[in-house]
Design a protein around this motif. Structure first.
Motif, short mmCIF file in Angstrom:
data_model
loop_
_atom_site.label_atom_id
_atom_site.label_comp_id
_atom_site.label_asym_id
_atom_site.label_seq_id
_atom_site.Cartn_x
_atom_site.Cartn_y
_atom_site.Cartn_z
N ILE A 33 20.09 51.37 20.91
CA ILE A 33 21.33 52.14 21.01
C ILE A 33 22.11 51.76 22.26
CG2 ILE A 33 22.27 54.47 21.34
CD1 ILE A 33 20.00 55.49 19.54
N ALA A 34 21.38 51.52 23.35
CA ALA A 34 22.04 51.14 24.60
C ALA A 34 22.75 49.80 24.47
CB ALA A 34 21.01 51.08 25.73
N ALA A 39 25.97 53.91 16.00
CA ALA A 39 26.43 53.45 14.68
C ALA A 39 26.03 52.00 14.44
CB ALA A 39 27.95 53.60 14.57
N GLY A 40 26.10 51.17 15.51
CA GLY A 40 25.68 49.78 15.39
C GLY A 40 24.20 49.67 15.08
N THR A 41 23.40 50.54 15.72
CA THR A 41 21.97 50.56 15.46
C THR A 41 21.68 50.99 14.03
OG1 THR A 41 21.50 51.08 17.78
CG2 THR A 41 19.76 51.55 16.19
N THR A 186 27.87 52.10 4.07
CA THR A 186 28.43 53.32 4.64
C THR A 186 28.46 53.24 6.17
OG1 THR A 186 27.60 54.65 2.79
CG2 THR A 186 28.16 55.83 4.81
N THR A 187 27.37 52.78 6.76
CA THR A 187 27.30 52.69 8.23
C THR A 187 28.12 51.53 8.77
OG1 THR A 187 25.26 51.37 8.10
CG2 THR A 187 25.02 53.75 8.31
N GLN A 194 31.30 48.69 16.38
CA GLN A 194 30.55 49.10 17.57
C GLN A 194 29.59 48.01 18.03
OE1 GLN A 194 27.60 52.64 17.82
NE2 GLN A 194 29.58 53.52 18.34
N ALA A 195 29.00 47.29 17.07
CA ALA A 195 28.01 46.27 17.42
C ALA A 195 28.63 44.92 17.70
CB ALA A 195 26.99 46.14 16.29
N ALA A 196 29.87 44.70 17.27
CA ALA A 196 30.52 43.40 17.42
C ALA A 196 30.53 42.95 18.88
CB ALA A 196 31.95 43.46 16.89
#
Length: 308
Positions: A33-34, A39-41, A186-187, A194-196
């Motif tokens: 998460i960090a 949301a990315g996780t 969905t996620t 968020q993960a990009a």
């Protein structure tokens, strides 16, 4: 012979194994998460899980009927929402507290669907334990974290009901190769942005590891358990999950609960252990390989095969 094999492992034991796997994955997800956010996780975990399910199970597309589609989509969306909200919550509040609040979803399922008035005492006892575990009188709880956990609770309640309906319609784990990709999509709406820019081989490897612990192992175990338990019994048995959450939060994340919180955990565990008694359930007879007939009402409401 198949009946003997099916009953060799008690359904409650499958549910407990699933809970341990879920909470271990949750505690190990904190570092992820960090790196890529909650949301990315969630997106990475569910995407990895979808790939694994598609690799090991063929989606039973030919067996899907029109009236199955809302349930399949609903389960996928509920799973995705539950995962994002849960991970967003543990970013802000302790793991055990998050699980305790999230448990209100299955608790509501157990209370609403129970046909035995005396059985309502166990959800009430579990609720008292949840209150002690969260210690709302301290005034130090993060309101946004509590809100995220409450939304996850609604998703978990829906997940239990929809998973049992899917378990009554399809054999094996083929249905999971339909619903987990829906959850991943969905996620992805929030997770990809968020993960990009934060993806790396280390992050992807970590995501693969937590994906095996959740959703792969728990979903298989829970789907199997829900075929043989009433949703009311399963929902209240999940009251053991806050205890596992606190335990793994202590061991992995060094989150020390107070004496009052330990008392709350004890109440929740007692309620869960008592409520799962008599929760065995006979799954509907299968009509053809890969699919069963329409799920009867007893599969959803906890029906007449519940021993009270």
């Amino acid at each position: 012979m198949s009946s003997r094999k099916r009953s060799s492992v008690p359904p409650w034991m499958l549910a407990v194994a699933a809970m341990i796997s879920v909470q271990l994955s949750s505690s190990l997800s904190v570092g992820l998460i960090a790196e890529v956010g909650p949301a990315g996780t969630a997106w990475l975990r569910l995407t990895m899980g979808a790939i694994i399910f598609l690799a090991i199970a063929r989606p039973p597309l030919r067996s899907v009927r029109r009236n199955d589609i809302p349930t399949l989509l609903g389960l996928g969306v509920a799973t995705g929402l539950m995962t994002i909200m849960f991970l967003a919550a543990i970013e802000r509040i302790p793991l055990g507290t998050t699980v305790a609040i999230e448990f209100l979803g299955p608790l509501t399922v157990a209370a609403v669907l129970s046909r035995n008035r005396r059985a309502l005492a166990w959800p009430a006892l579990a609720l008292a334990g949840v209150v002690l575990l969260t210690e709302p009188w301290q005034g130090s709880i993060d309101p946004l974290g509590v809100l995220f956990a409450a939304i996850a609770a609604a998703g978990w309640g829906a997940y239990i009901l929809l998973t049992q309906r899917i378990g009554d319609r399809f054999t094996g784990i083929g249905a999971l190769s339909l619903t987990v990709p829906v959850a991943a999509v969905t996620t992805a709406i929030v997770g990809i942005p968020q993960a990009a820019g934060n993806l790396s081989p280390t992050v992807l490897l970590g995501a693969l590891g937590v994906a095996i612990l959740m959703p792969v192992l728990p979903f298989i175990l829970e789907l199997t358990a829900l075929r043989r338990m009433t949703s009311a019994a399963f929902g209240t048995l999940m009251s053991l999950e806050p205890a596992f959450g606190v335990l793994l939060g202590l061991v992995v994340l060094h989150q020390q609960p107070s004496v009052i919180q330990f008392l709350g955990i004890t109440l929740v565990v007692v309620a869960g252990a008592a409520a799962q008694r008599g929760g065995d359930r006979n799954p509907p007879a299968l009509i053809e390989p890969g699919i069963s007939g329409p799920a009867p009402e007893t599969a959803i409401t906890g029906g007449s095969d519940s021993k009270s």
